[in-house]
Design a protein around this motif. Structure first.
Motif, PDB file in Angstrom:
ATOM      1  N   LEU A  10     -27.306 -64.408   1.760  1.00 26.12           N
ATOM      2  CA  LEU A  10     -28.145 -63.268   1.381  1.00 26.12           C
ATOM      3  C   LEU A  10     -27.880 -62.112   2.342  1.00 26.12           C
ATOM      4  O   LEU A  10     -27.929 -62.293   3.565  1.00 26.12           O
ATOM      5  CB  LEU A  10     -29.616 -63.659   1.426  1.00 26.12           C
ATOM      6  N   VAL A  11     -27.625 -60.945   1.785  1.00 31.15           N
ATOM      7  CA  VAL A  11     -27.344 -59.777   2.618  1.00 31.15           C
ATOM      8  C   VAL A  11     -27.962 -58.545   1.966  1.00 31.15           C
ATOM      9  O   VAL A  11     -28.093 -58.501   0.728  1.00 31.15           O
ATOM     10  CB  VAL A  11     -25.820 -59.607   2.813  1.00 31.15           C
ATOM     11  N   GLN A  12     -28.337 -57.592   2.766  1.00 32.65           N
ATOM     12  CA  GLN A  12     -28.882 -56.347   2.225  1.00 32.65           C
ATOM     13  C   GLN A  12     -27.748 -55.455   1.719  1.00 32.65           C
ATOM     14  O   GLN A  12     -26.606 -55.539   2.197  1.00 32.65           O
ATOM     15  CB  GLN A  12     -29.684 -55.611   3.288  1.00 32.65           C
ATOM     16  N   ALA A  13     -28.082 -54.596   0.782  1.00 33.34           N
ATOM     17  CA  ALA A  13     -27.104 -53.630   0.285  1.00 33.34           C
ATOM     18  C   ALA A  13     -26.530 -52.828   1.448  1.00 33.34           C
ATOM     19  O   ALA A  13     -27.267 -52.419   2.349  1.00 33.34           O
ATOM     20  CB  ALA A  13     -27.761 -52.699  -0.734  1.00 33.34           C
ATOM     21  N   GLY A  14     -25.223 -52.629   1.412  1.00 33.48           N
ATOM     22  CA  GLY A  14     -24.527 -51.943   2.477  1.00 33.48           C
ATOM     23  C   GLY A  14     -23.980 -52.874   3.540  1.00 33.48           C
ATOM     24  O   GLY A  14     -23.201 -52.447   4.399  1.00 33.48           O
ATOM     25  N   GLY A  15     -24.386 -54.114   3.500  1.00 34.86           N
ATOM     26  CA  GLY A  15     -23.950 -55.091   4.476  1.00 34.86           C
ATOM     27  C   GLY A  15     -22.604 -55.701   4.146  1.00 34.86           C
ATOM     28  O   GLY A  15     -21.935 -55.306   3.181  1.00 34.86           O
ATOM     29  N   SER A  16     -22.220 -56.684   4.964  1.00 34.54           N
ATOM     30  CA  SER A  16     -20.914 -57.324   4.832  1.00 34.54           C
ATOM     31  C   SER A  16     -21.040 -58.839   4.872  1.00 34.54           C
ATOM     32  O   SER A  16     -21.980 -59.379   5.479  1.00 34.54           O
ATOM     33  CB  SER A  16     -19.986 -56.890   5.980  1.00 34.54           C
ATOM     34  N   LEU A  17     -20.087 -59.480   4.243  1.00 34.06           N
ATOM     35  CA  LEU A  17     -19.933 -60.928   4.311  1.00 34.06           C
ATOM     36  C   LEU A  17     -18.454 -61.243   4.276  1.00 34.06           C
ATOM     37  O   LEU A  17     -17.657 -60.476   3.716  1.00 34.06           O
ATOM     38  CB  LEU A  17     -20.601 -61.624   3.119  1.00 34.06           C
ATOM     39  N   ARG A  18     -18.091 -62.388   4.847  1.00 38.94           N
ATOM     40  CA  ARG A  18     -16.720 -62.859   4.727  1.00 38.94           C
ATOM     41  C   ARG A  18     -16.738 -64.263   4.137  1.00 38.94           C
ATOM     42  O   ARG A  18     -17.345 -65.167   4.700  1.00 38.94           O
ATOM     43  CB  ARG A  18     -15.988 -62.879   6.065  1.00 38.94           C
ATOM     44  N   LEU A  19     -16.090 -64.401   3.017  1.00 38.16           N
ATOM     45  CA  LEU A  19     -15.945 -65.702   2.379  1.00 38.16           C
ATOM     46  C   LEU A  19     -14.643 -66.342   2.830  1.00 38.16           C
ATOM     47  O   LEU A  19     -13.647 -65.657   3.075  1.00 38.16           O
ATOM     48  CB  LEU A  19     -15.948 -65.559   0.862  1.00 38.16           C
ATOM     49  N   SER A  20     -14.669 -67.667   2.901  1.00 43.12           N
ATOM     50  CA  SER A  20     -13.474 -68.429   3.239  1.00 43.12           C
ATOM     51  C   SER A  20     -13.258 -69.504   2.183  1.00 43.12           C
ATOM     52  O   SER A  20     -14.214 -70.009   1.595  1.00 43.12           O
ATOM     53  CB  SER A  20     -13.613 -69.098   4.608  1.00 43.12           C
ATOM     54  N   CYS A  21     -12.015 -69.869   1.993  1.00 42.56           N
ATOM     55  CA  CYS A  21     -11.684 -70.941   1.061  1.00 42.56           C
ATOM     56  C   CYS A  21     -10.541 -71.732   1.676  1.00 42.56           C
ATOM     57  O   CYS A  21      -9.436 -71.198   1.853  1.00 42.56           O
ATOM     58  CB  CYS A  21     -11.294 -70.382  -0.298  1.00 42.56           C
ATOM     59  N   VAL A  22     -10.834 -72.980   2.005  1.00 40.70           N
ATOM     60  CA  VAL A  22      -9.845 -73.848   2.627  1.00 40.70           C
ATOM     61  C   VAL A  22      -9.257 -74.768   1.565  1.00 40.70           C
ATOM     62  O   VAL A  22      -9.994 -75.358   0.761  1.00 40.70           O
ATOM     63  CB  VAL A  22     -10.474 -74.685   3.756  1.00 40.70           C
ATOM     64  N   ALA A  23      -7.959 -74.897   1.587  1.00 38.42           N
ATOM     65  CA  ALA A  23      -7.257 -75.731   0.610  1.00 38.42           C
ATOM     66  C   ALA A  23      -6.658 -76.958   1.274  1.00 38.42           C
ATOM     67  O   ALA A  23      -6.193 -76.900   2.411  1.00 38.42           O
ATOM     68  CB  ALA A  23      -6.155 -74.930  -0.066  1.00 38.42           C
ATOM     69  N   SER A  24      -6.698 -78.049   0.548  1.00 35.59           N
ATOM     70  CA  SER A  24      -6.004 -79.251   1.003  1.00 35.59           C
ATOM     71  C   SER A  24      -4.549 -79.167   0.563  1.00 35.59           C
ATOM     72  O   SER A  24      -4.170 -78.328  -0.244  1.00 35.59           O
ATOM     73  CB  SER A  24      -6.665 -80.481   0.410  1.00 35.59           C
ATOM     74  N   GLY A  25      -3.731 -80.054   1.070  1.00 36.87           N
ATOM     75  CA  GLY A  25      -2.354 -80.109   0.604  1.00 36.87           C
ATOM     76  C   GLY A  25      -1.398 -79.376   1.525  1.00 36.87           C
ATOM     77  O   GLY A  25      -1.793 -78.567   2.360  1.00 36.87           O
ATOM     78  N   ARG A  26      -0.123 -79.652   1.326  1.00 38.04           N
ATOM     79  CA  ARG A  26       0.902 -79.141   2.214  1.00 38.04           C
ATOM     80  C   ARG A  26       1.657 -77.957   1.657  1.00 38.04           C
ATOM     81  O   ARG A  26       2.530 -77.423   2.326  1.00 38.04           O
ATOM     82  CB  ARG A  26       1.903 -80.249   2.533  1.00 38.04           C
TER      83      ARG A  26
END
Length: 124
Positions: A10-26
């Motif tokens: 949850l973030v207020q308008a004007g704010g920032s977030l960073r999403l991450s996505c980790v993958a398995s496999g080589r």
């Protein structure tokens, strides 16, 4: 390939977030990666993609505010979201595709693997 997304909240308008996505496999560097989002009652929409060649592609609604990047050593793709708006509220999904052709990366059907989604809520 299994994808695990995180970083929503949850973030207020004007704010920032960073999403991450980790993958398995080589073979992470053999995939193009993307973020899609789905707001309540709406279809899943393309947000941004980074091809296996490193080119980036953004939906008009997020250009200048969101940035996608990838770290092939960490098998991770990131989505930095700045200047968030209430309209950005949605479940965000990461996805992986063997497709490298840029024009194809805007379409959900081109993606072979999907993460479980992470909820982003932007309050006004």
């Amino acid at each position: 390939v299994q994808l695990q997304a995180s970083g929503g909240g949850l973030v207020q308008a004007g704010g920032s977030l960073r999403l991450s996505c980790v993958a398995s496999g080589r073979t992470f560097d053999s995939y193009s990666l993307a973020w899609f989002r789905q707001a309540p009652g709406k279809e899943r929409d393309f947000v941004v993609a980074i091809s296996l060649y490193g080119s980036t592609h953004y939906a008009d609604s997020v250009k200048g505010r969101f940035t996608i990047s990838r770290d092939n050593l960490k098998n991770t793709v990131y989505l930095q979201m700045n200047s968030l708006k209430p309209d950005d509220t949605a479940v965000y999904y990461c996805a992986a595709s063997r497709e490298g052709y840029s024009a194809s990366l805007y379409y959900a059907r081109m993606y072979d693997y999907w993460g479980q989604g992470t909820l982003v809520t932007v309050s006004s």
